[in-house]
Design a protein around this motif. Structure first.
Motif, mmCIF file in Angstrom:
data_model
loop_
_atom_site.group_PDB
_atom_site.id
_atom_site.type_symbol
_atom_site.label_atom_id
_atom_site.label_comp_id
_atom_site.label_asym_id
_atom_site.label_seq_id
_atom_site.Cartn_x
_atom_site.Cartn_y
_atom_site.Cartn_z
ATOM 1 N N THR A 1 13.027 17.888 23.562
ATOM 2 C CA THR A 1 13.747 17.294 24.687
ATOM 3 C C THR A 1 12.819 16.685 25.731
ATOM 4 O OG1 THR A 1 15.245 17.828 26.517
ATOM 5 C CG2 THR A 1 13.863 19.606 25.738
ATOM 6 N N THR A 2 13.295 15.643 26.402
ATOM 7 C CA THR A 2 12.553 15.078 27.530
ATOM 8 C C THR A 2 12.893 15.843 28.799
ATOM 9 O OG1 THR A 2 14.330 13.509 27.927
ATOM 10 C CG2 THR A 2 12.437 12.734 26.648
ATOM 11 N N GLN A 3 13.956 16.634 28.740
ATOM 12 C CA GLN A 3 14.460 17.256 29.954
ATOM 13 C C GLN A 3 13.964 18.683 30.061
ATOM 14 O OE1 GLN A 3 18.347 16.329 28.502
ATOM 15 N NE2 GLN A 3 18.826 15.175 30.340
ATOM 16 N N ALA A 4 13.103 18.913 31.063
ATOM 17 C CA ALA A 4 12.536 20.256 31.208
ATOM 18 C C ALA A 4 13.342 21.120 32.150
ATOM 19 C CB ALA A 4 11.107 20.151 31.722
ATOM 20 N N GLU A 5 14.406 20.547 32.738
ATOM 21 C CA GLU A 5 15.139 21.328 33.720
ATOM 22 C C GLU A 5 15.770 22.554 33.080
ATOM 23 O OE1 GLU A 5 15.815 16.917 34.663
ATOM 24 O OE2 GLU A 5 15.982 18.230 32.912
ATOM 25 N N THR B 1 9.057 20.235 24.831
ATOM 26 C CA THR B 1 9.346 19.081 25.677
ATOM 27 C C THR B 1 8.463 17.908 25.277
ATOM 28 O OG1 THR B 1 7.801 19.940 27.318
ATOM 29 C CG2 THR B 1 10.130 20.387 27.685
ATOM 30 N N LYS B 2 8.976 16.716 25.551
ATOM 31 C CA LYS B 2 8.194 15.502 25.320
ATOM 32 C C LYS B 2 7.403 15.200 26.604
ATOM 33 C CE LYS B 2 11.747 13.408 22.387
ATOM 34 N NZ LYS B 2 12.712 12.302 22.261
ATOM 35 N N PRO B 3 6.228 14.550 26.491
ATOM 36 C CA PRO B 3 5.577 14.188 25.238
ATOM 37 C C PRO B 3 5.111 15.436 24.489
ATOM 38 C CG PRO B 3 4.143 13.697 27.101
ATOM 39 C CD PRO B 3 5.433 14.142 27.660
ATOM 40 N N ILE B 4 5.227 15.392 23.178
ATOM 41 C CA ILE B 4 5.003 16.585 22.355
ATOM 42 C C ILE B 4 3.525 16.965 22.359
ATOM 43 C CG2 ILE B 4 5.175 17.546 20.032
ATOM 44 C CD1 ILE B 4 7.429 15.536 19.506
ATOM 45 N N ASN B 5 3.287 18.243 22.628
ATOM 46 C CA ASN B 5 1.937 18.789 22.520
ATOM 47 C C ASN B 5 1.766 19.319 21.094
ATOM 48 O OD1 ASN B 5 0.162 21.380 22.538
ATOM 49 N ND2 ASN B 5 -0.492 20.229 24.336
ATOM 50 N N SER B 6 0.769 18.792 20.398
ATOM 51 C CA SER B 6 0.659 19.107 18.970
ATOM 52 C C SER B 6 0.422 20.590 18.719
ATOM 53 C CB SER B 6 -0.450 18.271 18.324
ATOM 54 O OG SER B 6 -1.657 18.425 19.037
ATOM 55 N N THR B 7 -0.414 21.213 19.551
ATOM 56 C CA THR B 7 -0.702 22.645 19.358
ATOM 57 C C THR B 7 0.557 23.474 19.555
ATOM 58 O OG1 THR B 7 -2.893 22.247 20.258
ATOM 59 C CG2 THR B 7 -2.211 24.533 20.066
ATOM 60 N N VAL C 1 8.759 9.088 17.811
ATOM 61 C CA VAL C 1 8.750 10.561 17.808
ATOM 62 C C VAL C 1 8.700 11.074 16.375
ATOM 63 C CG1 VAL C 1 10.116 12.625 18.315
ATOM 64 C CG2 VAL C 1 9.919 10.822 20.024
ATOM 65 N N ASP D 1 16.252 9.727 17.116
ATOM 66 C CA ASP D 1 16.545 8.298 16.994
ATOM 67 C C ASP D 1 15.306 7.456 17.287
ATOM 68 O OD1 ASP D 1 17.825 7.332 20.240
ATOM 69 O OD2 ASP D 1 16.622 9.071 19.691
ATOM 70 N N SER D 2 14.221 8.075 17.715
ATOM 71 C CA SER D 2 12.995 7.347 18.036
ATOM 72 C C SER D 2 12.044 7.377 16.839
ATOM 73 C CB SER D 2 12.318 7.962 19.264
ATOM 74 O OG SER D 2 11.001 7.483 19.402
#
Lengths: 123, 248
Positions: free
Chosen positions: A84-88, A105-111, A15, A11-12
């Motif tokens: 996801t923003t949630q790493a738990e 997880t966000k923020p997205i690492n491109s690699t 992103v 929805d972003s």
């Protein structure tokens, strides 16, 4: 050479733009959807080779969307990567239980994103 | 006839002398030959030893050379690896910048710009709790216009100079600190040219984001004039539309 199709569900706008910029490094056909419900419709219609699915979305969240895709005859085998923003641990567990193949997880690492996409698509 | 009168013929004496000398010379020669034999043996032994040491030396030299080559290759790989990492970081920073710029200036609607700022902070930087405050010139106080995971009560009517947020609004200089219960970890002024119009305050990061990196700080500082201008322009645009009954 067949161009692989990837469905981006989030929805972003930010992103979605970021995912497009990162995936531009390889040659993919990219399609977007703004929520889980729209994502399911487009997946059934277009049968993408991979789906990148956000978790927290209006109308239908990512976990529910993945569950429904896994139940569909035409969509049950499409690989799905949760974004996801949630790493738990609980959140990741929920993701795998709903049927996703992997997560970033966000923020997205491109690699990280590119590597996972390439591995899943066998590129 | 006594013994002292006995006469030994001189030839016999000569023969005896010669024989004795011969024996003497023979013994000496034998000694010398033996000595020479020993020396020759020792010589051969030493030559063999030298050959052996030469071979050992050659092996050591070869190993040292191989080790030097391996070290040089490793150094080159590290250098290339470091360069590659730097390029990767730079590439990621450029993507973040492009995304932020595109999002900020894609909307002329004030709500849309606020959404874009919020998404840049959460999706690009990795902020979990944040607030966008605008400055009221008449009252010289800041008021929150958008908050995520922050109690708005503590941010209402913040005076210029009060706490890190107020100081940033007063001086126009960005602030980066450590998070505690009430103070933010970063405050960025919103600017339109040199005029301060508000502050972006970051109170917390996503769990998987341990700290603000150099690239994040650079992006936040870049956001200062860009977000300020985008919000200012959108505010004017929205007000104009409302005043003129224009939709969308």
């Amino acid at each position: 050479m067949t161009v692989r199709k990837i469905l981006l569900v989030d929805d972003s706008e930010t992103v979605l733009l970021m995912e497009k910029m990162i995936l531009k490094r390889d040659v993919y056909e990219l399609v977007t959807a703004k929520n889980g419900k729209e994502g399911i419709e487009k997946a059934r219609q277009l049968k993408p080779d991979l789906i990148l699915m956000d978790v927290v979305m209006p109308e239908m969240n990512g976990f529910e969307a993945v569950r429904q895709l896994r139940e569909g005859a035409a969509t049950h085998s499409i690989p799905i990567v949760m974004v996801t923003t949630q790493a738990e641990a609980d959140s990741m567990e929920a993701g795998y239980e709903s049927g996703c193949n992997d997560y970033v997880t966000k923020p997205i690492n491109s690699t990280e994103l590119l590597t996972k996409v390439r591995n899943i698509l066998g590129v | 006839m006594n013994r002292s009168n006995r006469v030994t013929p001189s030839s016999t004496v000569r023969k005896t002398r010669v024989t004795r000398t011969k024996v003497k010379v023979g013994a000496q020669a034998k000694k010398s030959i033996n000595r020479n034999l020993q020396l020759a043996q020792e010589n051969r032994r030493l030559k063999r030893r030298i050959e052996s040491l030469k071979k050992i030396n050659a092996r050591h030299l070869k190993r040292a050379k191989e080790s030097a080559i391996a070290q040089a290759e490793m150094l080159q790989r590290d250098t290339v690896g470091d360069s590659f990492n730097q390029l990767e970081h730079r590439d990621e920073s450029l993507i973040n910048l492009f995304v932020a710029a595109t999002r900020l200036h894609a909307d002329l609607d004030r709500t849309g710009v606020l959404t874009a700022i919020r998404e840049i902070l959460s999706d690009v930087v990795g902020c979990r709790a944040m607030a966008i405050l605008e400055l009221d010139r008449a009252s010289c106080a800041l008021a929150p216009v958008d908050c995520v995971n922050v109690e708005t009560g503590m941010l209402t009517n913040l005076a210029l100079g009060a706490g890190p947020i107020g100081k940033v609004a007063q001086t126009g200089a960005a602030y980066f600190g450590t998070a505690d219960d009430h103070n933010p970890i970063a405050c960025i002024p919103l600017k339109v040219t040199d005029q301060i119009t508000g502050v972006i305050a970051v109170f917390g990061l996503l769990e998987q984001k341990l700290e603000l990196r150099t690239g994040d700080r650079e992006l936040l500082e870049w956001l200062s004039p860009q977000a300020g201008l985008a919000l200012h322009r959108a505010t004017i645009q929205t007000a104009w539309r409302a005043a003129n009954g224009v939709d969308g």
